[in-house]
Design an enzyme around this catalytic site. Sequence first.
Site, PDB file in Angstrom:
ATOM      1  N   LEU A  26       0.834  -1.192   0.000  1.00 22.92           N
ATOM      2  CA  LEU A  26       0.000   0.000   0.000  1.00 22.92           C
ATOM      3  C   LEU A  26       0.873   1.247   0.000  1.00 22.92           C
ATOM      4  O   LEU A  26       2.067   1.187   0.326  1.00 22.92           O
ATOM      5  CB  LEU A  26      -0.913  -0.010   1.222  1.00 22.92           C
ATOM      6  CG  LEU A  26      -2.020  -1.082   1.218  1.00 22.92           C
ATOM      7  CD1 LEU A  26      -2.643  -1.206   2.607  1.00 22.92           C
ATOM      8  CD2 LEU A  26      -3.085  -0.742   0.187  1.00 22.92           C
ATOM      9  N   ALA A  28       2.775   4.582   1.166  1.00 19.47           N
ATOM     10  CA  ALA A  28       3.408   5.003   2.426  1.00 19.47           C
ATOM     11  C   ALA A  28       3.893   3.825   3.255  1.00 19.47           C
ATOM     12  O   ALA A  28       3.949   3.896   4.477  1.00 19.47           O
ATOM     13  CB  ALA A  28       2.470   5.881   3.255  1.00 19.47           C
ATOM     14  N   LYS A  31       8.137   1.557   0.163  1.00 18.56           N
ATOM     15  CA  LYS A  31       8.598   0.864  -1.036  1.00 18.56           C
ATOM     16  C   LYS A  31       9.680   1.641  -1.770  1.00 18.56           C
ATOM     17  O   LYS A  31      10.687   1.072  -2.195  1.00 18.56           O
ATOM     18  CB  LYS A  31       7.413   0.605  -1.980  1.00 18.56           C
ATOM     19  CG  LYS A  31       6.345  -0.320  -1.427  1.00 18.56           C
ATOM     20  CD  LYS A  31       5.263  -0.629  -2.446  1.00 18.56           C
ATOM     21  CE  LYS A  31       4.542   0.631  -2.921  1.00 18.56           C
ATOM     22  NZ  LYS A  31       3.839   1.350  -1.814  1.00 18.56           N
ATOM     23  N   THR A  32       9.467   2.947  -1.941  1.00 15.72           N
ATOM     24  CA  THR A  32      10.434   3.753  -2.683  1.00 15.72           C
ATOM     25  C   THR A  32      11.749   3.873  -1.922  1.00 15.72           C
ATOM     26  O   THR A  32      12.833   3.748  -2.510  1.00 15.72           O
ATOM     27  CB  THR A  32       9.855   5.149  -2.971  1.00 15.72           C
ATOM     28  OG1 THR A  32       8.721   5.014  -3.820  1.00 15.72           O
ATOM     29  CG2 THR A  32      10.890   6.035  -3.651  1.00 15.72           C
ATOM     30  N   ASP A 111       9.269  -0.207  -8.862  1.00 15.12           N
ATOM     31  CA  ASP A 111       8.700   0.469  -7.695  1.00 15.12           C
ATOM     32  C   ASP A 111       7.273   0.925  -8.003  1.00 15.12           C
ATOM     33  O   ASP A 111       7.060   1.965  -8.617  1.00 15.12           O
ATOM     34  CB  ASP A 111       9.587   1.657  -7.320  1.00 15.12           C
ATOM     35  CG  ASP A 111       9.034   2.466  -6.161  1.00 15.12           C
ATOM     36  OD1 ASP A 111       8.196   1.924  -5.400  1.00 15.12           O
ATOM     37  OD2 ASP A 111       9.434   3.640  -6.005  1.00 15.12           O
ATOM     38  N   ARG A 176      -5.983   8.409  -0.601  1.00 20.49           N
ATOM     39  CA  ARG A 176      -5.384   7.535  -1.601  1.00 20.49           C
ATOM     40  C   ARG A 176      -5.115   6.146  -1.004  1.00 20.49           C
ATOM     41  O   ARG A 176      -5.361   5.123  -1.650  1.00 20.49           O
ATOM     42  CB  ARG A 176      -4.080   8.147  -2.116  1.00 20.49           C
ATOM     43  CG  ARG A 176      -3.499   7.424  -3.310  1.00 20.49           C
ATOM     44  CD  ARG A 176      -2.143   7.959  -3.718  1.00 20.49           C
ATOM     45  NE  ARG A 176      -2.118   9.373  -4.069  1.00 20.49           N
ATOM     46  CZ  ARG A 176      -1.059   9.996  -4.576  1.00 20.49           C
ATOM     47  NH1 ARG A 176       0.060   9.309  -4.788  1.00 20.49           N
ATOM     48  NH2 ARG A 176      -1.101  11.277  -4.860  1.00 20.49           N
ATOM     49  N   ARG A 428      34.800  10.512   0.944  1.00 25.44           N
ATOM     50  CA  ARG A 428      34.493  10.395  -0.485  1.00 25.44           C
ATOM     51  C   ARG A 428      33.736   9.091  -0.770  1.00 25.44           C
ATOM     52  O   ARG A 428      32.723   9.091  -1.479  1.00 25.44           O
ATOM     53  CB  ARG A 428      35.781  10.414  -1.311  1.00 25.44           C
ATOM     54  CG  ARG A 428      36.454  11.766  -1.392  1.00 25.44           C
ATOM     55  CD  ARG A 428      37.620  11.736  -2.359  1.00 25.44           C
ATOM     56  NE  ARG A 428      38.316  13.019  -2.301  1.00 25.44           N
ATOM     57  CZ  ARG A 428      39.503  13.208  -1.732  1.00 25.44           C
ATOM     58  NH1 ARG A 428      40.145  12.200  -1.202  1.00 25.44           N
ATOM     59  NH2 ARG A 428      40.049  14.402  -1.704  1.00 25.44           N
TER      60      ARG A 428
END
Length: 514
Positions: A26, A28, A31-32, A111, A176, A428
């Site tokens: 779902l 939020a 996943k990203t 994604d 959503r 670095r």
Amino acid sequence: MVAPLYTTASGLLFHAGKILVVTIGLPARGKTHISRALERYLRWMGVKTQVVSLGDYRRKILGATKKVPPDYFTLGEKSPETQELRRKVSEGCEKLIWDFFAGGGQVVIYDANNGTKAGRQALAERFDQAGIHVVMLETLCDDKEIIENNIRSVKISSPDYRGWDPDKAVEDYYKRIHDHEKYYETIEDKTWPFIRITNASPYHHITQNIQGYLQSRIVFFLMNIHNRFRTIYFARSGQSLIEHSYKADADLSPAGWEYAERLKEFVLDRRAKSLKERGFNPNERKLVIWTSTHRRAHHTAWPFLATAQASNIAEGLPMSSSPEPSSMVASANQTMVSKISSPALNVKVVEKPQMLEINPGIWDGLSPEQAKKYYPEDWERFLKDPYSFRAPRAESYHDLSVRLEPVLIELEKEQEDLLIIGHASVIRCMLAYLIGLPASEIPAIEIARGDLLEVVPASYGVHSQAFHFWDGPGRHGTVDQGLAKDDLNFYENYAEDTKGKRRVDTPEPSILRD
């Protein structure tokens, strides 16, 4: 551990074949965040990896939420216009996946929500028929606090909600989520290998049904990554008291102590402002400081400990021993942890021997001109490949990257805000890992003493920004006030000592990603 940038003649790691990781969950649920972190780690291993984000692709061709039909984010019956738009986005993402594999890529992370069994089954079958291994990656979360943090800290800062009132954006995003919940189907069958992450937090657990070396490495990484919102700061250590070489280990010079005090003041001030802007109380968040075991590195952290002790006294807490070398004790795994911490400031200092600077070998103490004069053949080889070249009895940047891999895994596990006080070569490598720079560019990243580098999580990547706070001795590596140049190891300071250097800071925060 696998050395980064190891590839076979076929261009695929260990001939493991091509893998499509399909995210499921779902909105939020992290996943990203997980997709980008996994992409970063696999690239570090040398695996040709790409995230294909349905949300990114949709924004690219359709625009933000205000430019899409009102029923676009709901499941069930849709208007013909919405059906056509969703088909266009879905097919466009699939084409990106096919193109990446056709171009020699090995792993694609798709994604997207992929919330219905029929939809992801059809997707998996199409790629399975082409000989591509399919792995399902499901993220479940029923922790309301984690979901709320995901929405407020990440989602409403995405391009979808640019210009929105924050509370209205949160309300819209919850709508959503609720629309997707009506049709969401969790993984129940074992048709495809799968990984399930539940409540991505310090206590999340993983269920998996995986075989294969590379797939197992993916599971290993996912076991150590958490969905967190902490900031990472980088700063070089202060100037040494004596002329520096790799083997020398001296205390800070007077200017070095002044630098350390200024760094402490700047970090605490910058961090307090940043946390307040994000809705956090600075007094309730711990600051963890990592240094190497070199004196000039961990001594640069002492002003934080002194301030912590003074704060303890002011708060009426028990007084700790004063900061001195004997206050550092070794643990079983050779990581050094300071005995001094502060409940009032929440400061802890940890020494890590893996974070010692790059070993210059026979080039120790040489300037670029001297290295070119005394070792002309080695110098030419170094210029052709600064990342992989290894001077006699030295480390290459590739060797340093391998040495730092355990530290990078610990970095992924760390939940608190983190300040890394280290040497230019180490910073670095770690910075390149976080922002996804190619390994070939690592030696040319300029890490100037007197700049604080801040890396914070963003909607679909990270924000990186440099803050300048010091112009005193040691800033430009010159001889000042009778003090010798602190870092004569040009191998360590390649970017500062040569032309063609790369600065990763920007005037304003920017998303650094492919």
